[in-house]
Scaffold this motif. Structure first.
Motif, PDB file in Angstrom:
ATOM      1  N   ARG A 126       0.834  -1.202   0.000  1.00 31.43           N
ATOM      2  CA  ARG A 126       0.000   0.000   0.000  1.00 31.43           C
ATOM      3  C   ARG A 126       0.867   1.249   0.000  1.00 31.43           C
ATOM      4  NH1 ARG A 126      -4.907  -1.245   4.316  1.00 31.43           N
ATOM      5  NH2 ARG A 126      -5.799  -3.047   3.204  1.00 31.43           N
ATOM      6  N   GLU A 127       0.411   2.241  -0.728  1.00 29.11           N
ATOM      7  CA  GLU A 127       1.127   3.504  -0.791  1.00 29.11           C
ATOM      8  C   GLU A 127       1.000   4.245   0.539  1.00 29.11           C
ATOM      9  OE1 GLU A 127       3.093   5.073  -3.371  1.00 29.11           O
ATOM     10  OE2 GLU A 127       3.141   2.916  -3.700  1.00 29.11           O
ATOM     11  N   SER A 128       2.142   4.565   1.124  1.00 33.59           N
ATOM     12  CA  SER A 128       2.174   5.315   2.378  1.00 33.59           C
ATOM     13  C   SER A 128       3.583   5.876   2.520  1.00 33.59           C
ATOM     14  CB  SER A 128       1.833   4.403   3.562  1.00 33.59           C
ATOM     15  OG  SER A 128       2.782   3.357   3.667  1.00 33.59           O
ATOM     16  N   THR A 129       3.858   6.496   3.639  1.00 39.35           N
ATOM     17  CA  THR A 129       5.214   6.972   3.905  1.00 39.35           C
ATOM     18  C   THR A 129       5.790   6.197   5.083  1.00 39.35           C
ATOM     19  OG1 THR A 129       4.337   8.730   5.319  1.00 39.35           O
ATOM     20  CG2 THR A 129       4.810   9.295   3.010  1.00 39.35           C
ATOM     21  N   ILE A 130       7.099   6.291   5.227  1.00 37.26           N
ATOM     22  CA  ILE A 130       7.803   5.581   6.296  1.00 37.26           C
ATOM     23  C   ILE A 130       8.200   6.583   7.368  1.00 37.26           C
ATOM     24  CG2 ILE A 130       9.792   4.155   6.879  1.00 37.26           C
ATOM     25  CD1 ILE A 130       7.815   2.759   5.065  1.00 37.26           C
ATOM     26  N   GLY A 131       7.752   6.338   8.579  1.00 39.35           N
ATOM     27  CA  GLY A 131       8.115   7.209   9.692  1.00 39.35           C
ATOM     28  C   GLY A 131       9.362   6.721  10.403  1.00 39.35           C
ATOM     29  N   ASP A 132       9.472   7.056  11.674  1.00 34.30           N
ATOM     30  CA  ASP A 132      10.675   6.676  12.418  1.00 34.30           C
ATOM     31  C   ASP A 132      10.563   5.310  13.087  1.00 34.30           C
ATOM     32  OD1 ASP A 132       8.856   7.277  14.368  1.00 34.30           O
ATOM     33  OD2 ASP A 132      10.046   8.828  15.344  1.00 34.30           O
ATOM     34  N   VAL A 159      29.465  -0.440  13.205  1.00 36.71           N
ATOM     35  CA  VAL A 159      28.235  -1.140  12.832  1.00 36.71           C
ATOM     36  C   VAL A 159      27.233  -0.100  12.341  1.00 36.71           C
ATOM     37  CG1 VAL A 159      26.351  -2.608  13.617  1.00 36.71           C
ATOM     38  CG2 VAL A 159      28.663  -2.966  14.512  1.00 36.71           C
ATOM     39  N   ILE A 160      26.789  -0.254  11.108  1.00 37.67           N
ATOM     40  CA  ILE A 160      25.872   0.692  10.473  1.00 37.67           C
ATOM     41  C   ILE A 160      24.592  -0.043  10.074  1.00 37.67           C
ATOM     42  CG2 ILE A 160      25.524   2.280   8.533  1.00 37.67           C
ATOM     43  CD1 ILE A 160      27.698   3.239  10.403  1.00 37.67           C
ATOM     44  N   GLY A 161      23.463   0.528  10.407  1.00 38.58           N
ATOM     45  CA  GLY A 161      22.186  -0.049   9.997  1.00 38.58           C
ATOM     46  C   GLY A 161      21.754   0.512   8.654  1.00 38.58           C
ATOM     47  N   VAL A 162      21.354  -0.363   7.745  1.00 35.00           N
ATOM     48  CA  VAL A 162      20.920   0.063   6.412  1.00 35.00           C
ATOM     49  C   VAL A 162      19.478  -0.402   6.199  1.00 35.00           C
ATOM     50  CG1 VAL A 162      21.335  -0.073   3.932  1.00 35.00           C
ATOM     51  CG2 VAL A 162      23.277  -0.058   5.519  1.00 35.00           C
ATOM     52  N   PHE A 163      18.577   0.557   6.099  1.00 34.00           N
ATOM     53  CA  PHE A 163      17.152   0.273   5.926  1.00 34.00           C
ATOM     54  C   PHE A 163      16.781   0.512   4.466  1.00 34.00           C
ATOM     55  CE2 PHE A 163      12.662   1.663   6.029  1.00 34.00           C
ATOM     56  CZ  PHE A 163      12.092   0.532   6.600  1.00 34.00           C
ATOM     57  N   VAL A 164      16.224  -0.514   3.828  1.00 28.95           N
ATOM     58  CA  VAL A 164      15.899  -0.449   2.398  1.00 28.95           C
ATOM     59  C   VAL A 164      14.392  -0.624   2.238  1.00 28.95           C
ATOM     60  CG1 VAL A 164      16.314  -1.475   0.130  1.00 28.95           C
ATOM     61  CG2 VAL A 164      18.149  -1.451   1.839  1.00 28.95           C
ATOM     62  N   CYS A 165      13.741   0.359   1.618  1.00 31.53           N
ATOM     63  CA  CYS A 165      12.285   0.298   1.494  1.00 31.53           C
ATOM     64  C   CYS A 165      11.834   0.924   0.177  1.00 31.53           C
ATOM     65  CB  CYS A 165      11.626   1.026   2.661  1.00 31.53           C
ATOM     66  SG  CYS A 165       9.821   0.853   2.701  1.00 31.53           S
ATOM     67  N   ASN A 166      10.696   0.476  -0.323  1.00 34.61           N
ATOM     68  CA  ASN A 166      10.180   0.992  -1.594  1.00 34.61           C
ATOM     69  C   ASN A 166       9.218   2.161  -1.409  1.00 34.61           C
ATOM     70  OD1 ASN A 166       8.131  -0.737  -0.511  1.00 34.61           O
ATOM     71  ND2 ASN A 166       7.169  -0.821  -2.532  1.00 34.61           N
ATOM     72  N   GLN A 167       9.092   2.664  -0.186  1.00 32.33           N
ATOM     73  CA  GLN A 167       8.257   3.839   0.075  1.00 32.33           C
ATOM     74  C   GLN A 167       9.138   5.020   0.472  1.00 32.33           C
ATOM     75  OE1 GLN A 167       5.265   3.635  -0.739  1.00 32.33           O
ATOM     76  NE2 GLN A 167       4.286   1.725  -0.150  1.00 32.33           N
ATOM     77  N   SER A 168       8.535   6.196   0.554  1.00 34.77           N
ATOM     78  CA  SER A 168       9.285   7.412   0.878  1.00 34.77           C
ATOM     79  C   SER A 168       9.330   7.643   2.384  1.00 34.77           C
ATOM     80  CB  SER A 168       8.630   8.628   0.217  1.00 34.77           C
ATOM     81  OG  SER A 168       8.537   8.454  -1.180  1.00 34.77           O
ATOM     82  N   LEU A 169      10.452   8.164   2.856  1.00 28.65           N
ATOM     83  CA  LEU A 169      10.552   8.561   4.258  1.00 28.65           C
ATOM     84  C   LEU A 169       9.767   9.846   4.487  1.00 28.65           C
ATOM     85  CD1 LEU A 169      14.326   8.117   5.206  1.00 28.65           C
ATOM     86  CD2 LEU A 169      12.406   6.790   6.070  1.00 28.65           C
ATOM     87  N   ASP A 170       9.097   9.940   5.633  1.00 22.90           N
ATOM     88  CA  ASP A 170       8.450  11.206   5.977  1.00 22.90           C
ATOM     89  C   ASP A 170       9.404  12.029   6.840  1.00 22.90           C
ATOM     90  OD1 ASP A 170       8.337  10.229   8.570  1.00 22.90           O
ATOM     91  OD2 ASP A 170       6.177   9.833   8.536  1.00 22.90           O
ATOM     92  N   GLU A 171       8.960  13.171   7.296  1.00 21.71           N
ATOM     93  CA  GLU A 171       9.838  14.066   8.046  1.00 21.71           C
ATOM     94  C   GLU A 171      10.296  13.430   9.357  1.00 21.71           C
ATOM     95  OE1 GLU A 171      12.340  16.867   9.036  1.00 21.71           O
ATOM     96  OE2 GLU A 171      11.362  16.690   7.079  1.00 21.71           O
ATOM     97  N   ASN A 172       9.425  12.635   9.991  1.00 21.15           N
ATOM     98  CA  ASN A 172       9.827  11.960  11.231  1.00 21.15           C
ATOM     99  C   ASN A 172      10.991  11.003  10.975  1.00 21.15           C
ATOM    100  OD1 ASN A 172       7.875  13.211  12.835  1.00 21.15           O
ATOM    101  ND2 ASN A 172       6.330  11.665  12.343  1.00 21.15           N
ATOM    102  N   GLY A 173      10.903  10.280   9.855  1.00 20.93           N
ATOM    103  CA  GLY A 173      11.979   9.364   9.503  1.00 20.93           C
ATOM    104  C   GLY A 173      13.274  10.099   9.216  1.00 20.93           C
ATOM    105  N   ARG A 174      13.172  11.190   8.464  1.00 23.23           N
ATOM    106  CA  ARG A 174      14.375  11.964   8.129  1.00 23.23           C
ATOM    107  C   ARG A 174      14.997  12.588   9.373  1.00 23.23           C
ATOM    108  NH1 ARG A 174      11.169  13.054   3.481  1.00 23.23           N
ATOM    109  NH2 ARG A 174      10.255  14.906   4.445  1.00 23.23           N
ATOM    110  N   GLU A 175      14.159  13.053  10.289  1.00 22.91           N
ATOM    111  CA  GLU A 175      14.665  13.648  11.525  1.00 22.91           C
ATOM    112  C   GLU A 175      15.398  12.610  12.371  1.00 22.91           C
ATOM    113  OE1 GLU A 175      15.711  16.143  14.518  1.00 22.91           O
ATOM    114  OE2 GLU A 175      14.943  16.672  12.526  1.00 22.91           O
ATOM    115  N   PHE A 176      14.853  11.395  12.420  1.00 21.09           N
ATOM    116  CA  PHE A 176      15.502  10.341  13.198  1.00 21.09           C
ATOM    117  C   PHE A 176      16.875  10.010  12.613  1.00 21.09           C
ATOM    118  CE2 PHE A 176      16.282   5.993  14.664  1.00 21.09           C
ATOM    119  CZ  PHE A 176      15.999   6.128  16.021  1.00 21.09           C
TER     120      PHE A 176
END
Length: 554
Positions: free
Chosen positions: A80-86, A136-153
């Protein structure tokens, strides 16, 4: 690639080949990402993935030795189309605590995580690398867009990186898509007057040494838009990347950098040289992404002495621009294979190929070699792998291409037994192997890069144990002279079909204990599995449940 290509229905088509490995959608997406964004080869991408229940939130681990980073991978494919938060980023941050230090890693190994994850950690020596200071680096891969909460985190937690829809689309390299940076950028041209070359009225080229300190100030490095037409942009632990980084870190080498670096190529819509400044408009880097990215990551190590030869081309002709882009990226570094292309062994083999069945088969001994129309082309790289698996019985090394024309070259090619006929026979056997490998029930193994070479080693043992078959392989020309080549490879296919049935049962019995990624790189494990399969086949022959190879080819 456009952002909408990563919408669920569109993405399903793209990742379909990876789902054939019977992986979940999210892991298939991660597999695609590793091969197309991180530029890993298929074996390394498979080796990085952990795809079993109870993976403790870890979908994969990749060690980037160039940057001394342990990348903890997590893939999410949303319908489903949505955005990715934190929220998922916080979950990944929590997951990473399991690799926070040596003690945490040991606790993970001692706990109830699945065996594939544990093997992945051990295989990559994660405990040792952490003790050496790898991050150690975490790499999150997703087909949706990050929202502002995600970018801020992400701004708050620098140990996390996210590849959302927009970033993946921007970093996917598609030579047919226009790209680059809109706007101006100014280079200092006071160090030396640029060489100016005018090509009719279509292009003007400025050649000059530019400070790395200037290059890292260009826009579009982090998100890849600066390199949108650089088809060789990559992340990987290559010798070139490591050597480049070492040169950057050693300030005593900075003044020598232009002597052994190929330089960078920049296309722009307009360039103006005035007052010892070169001002460019609307530009894109078509060659040099690895260098500029390395400079950016090591910006604190740069000095004024580190300069790179830059070729800046003012051009408005799109056709010529595309041609420059392609040719810039086709000027590959010289490889050991190239150095052997004039070796008398390779030249002799190529000539032998031309004499067989009116030149039906050709041996490619160097990149870019012209091919006769209608002929079947066998690269000497593939030939080397076949010989390594069949003659030298080292299928575990067949993904290490550098060995073919370096460490193992003489052992593989420089032998009286290595003839064009032998290579062609092995090539035809491999065609049958790839056909029957599709019947392996466990699809990740069926499509794993080393599986076909393991099966080639099984065929080698099978042939060597059969007196009649081994005579043919001692003089493979006989198979063509007696017109038995088709019957010979058909016989091998028939036996392999039976062996695959036993292999499927073996895998089923082993369950989670079957570590194909590790076992197919272990000579001991390979021999054990090969012996089991051949013993089972021999029992079937003794009980008249299967035909011997000798009977099938007689």
């Amino acid at each position: 690639m456009k952002a909408e290509d990563l919408m669920y229905q569109n993405l399903k088509t793209i990742i379909a080949p990876f789902e054939e490995k019977e992986r979940g959608e999210s892991v298939a997406f991660l597999n695609w990402f590793l091969e197309n964004i991180y530029r890993l080869d298929s074996v390394d991408a498979d080796d990085a993935i952990c795809d079993r229940p109870n993976d403790k939130g870890i979908d994969g681990i990749f060690v980037d030795h160039t940057q001394e980073e342990i990348l903890v991978l997590q893939g999410k494919l949303k319908q489903r189309e949505s955005t990715i938060g934190d929220s998922p980023l916080r979950e990944l941050a929590g997951t990473m605590t399991q690799l926070a230090d040596e003690k945490s890693v040991q606790a993970l190994l001692d706990g109830g995580a699945n065996e594939e994850l544990k093997r992945l950690i051990v295989r990559n020596n994660i405990k040792v690398l952490i003790s050496k200071g790898y991050k150690v680096i975490g790499v999150f891969v997703c087909n949706q867009s990050l929202d502002e909460n995600g970018r801020e985190f992400l701004r708050q937690d620098l140990s996390l990186r996210a590849y959302d829809r927009e970033r993946i689309a921007s970093e996917y390299i598609d030579i047919d898509v226009e790209g680059g940076i809109s706007g101006k950028f100014t280079f200092d041209a006071s160090y030396v007057s640029p060489m100016i070359i005018r090509t009719s009225d279509r292009a003007t080229t400025y050649i000059l040494p530019i400070q790395a300190l200037e290059l890292v100030k260009m826009a579009g490095i982090e998100d890849g838009t600066l390199f949108s037409q650089n088809v060789r942009q990559s992340l990987g632990n290559t010798k070139v990347n490591k050597a480049l980084r070492d040169s950057v870190l050693s300030q005593s080498e900075h003044e020598n950098f232009p002597l052994y670096h190929n330089g960078v190529n920049i296309l722009c819509e307009k360039a103006l040289l005035e007052n010892e400044k070169l001002i460019i408009n609307n530009y894109v880097v078509v060659n040099g992404a690895q260098s500029i990215s390395t400079f950016k990551k090591s910006a604190d190590k740069l000095s004024e002495n580190l300069r790179v030869i830059a070729k800046i081309i003012q051009i408005k002709d799109q056709h010529l621009s595309r041609k420059i882009t392609i040719n810039s990226n086709n000027q590959n570094a010289i490889k050991p294979r190239d150095l052997k292309s004039t070796n008398e062994v390779q030249v002799r083999l190529r000539e032998e190929f031309l004499r067989i069945e009116n030149g039906k088969y050709e041996l490619e001994i160097k990149r870019g070699q012209e091919q006769k129309e209608g002929s079947i082309l066998i690269t000497n790289e593939e030939a080397g792998r076949l010989l390594l698996a069949f003659d030298l019985m080292e299928p575990e090394s067949c993904h290490q291409v550098y060995k073919l024309f370096d460490d193992k070259y003489a052992d593989i090619f420089a032998r009286p037994a290595v003839t064009a006929y032998r290579i062609i026979v092995l090539y035809l056997i491999m065609e049958r192997i790839q056909k029957v490998a599709a019947n392996i029930a466990y699809k990740p193994l069926s499509r794993y890069g080393l599986t076909r070479f393991f099966l080639m080693s099984v065929v080698a043992e099978l042939v060597k144990s059969d007196e009649k078959a081994s005579e043919y392989l001692k003089n493979p020309k006989m198979l063509f002279d007696t017109r038995k080549i088709d019957k010979f490879v058909e016989a091998i296919e028939t036996i392999l079909q039976s062996i695959i049935v036993d292999l499927n049962y073996e895998i089923e019995d082993l369950g989670d204990q079957f570590d194909y990624k590790g076992d197919l790189k272990s000579p001991k494990k390979i021999q054990e599995l090969r012996n089991k399969l051949l013993r089972s086949y021999e029992k079937d022959v003794a009980r008249n449940k299967a035909d011997s190879l000798a009977n099938l080819i007689s």
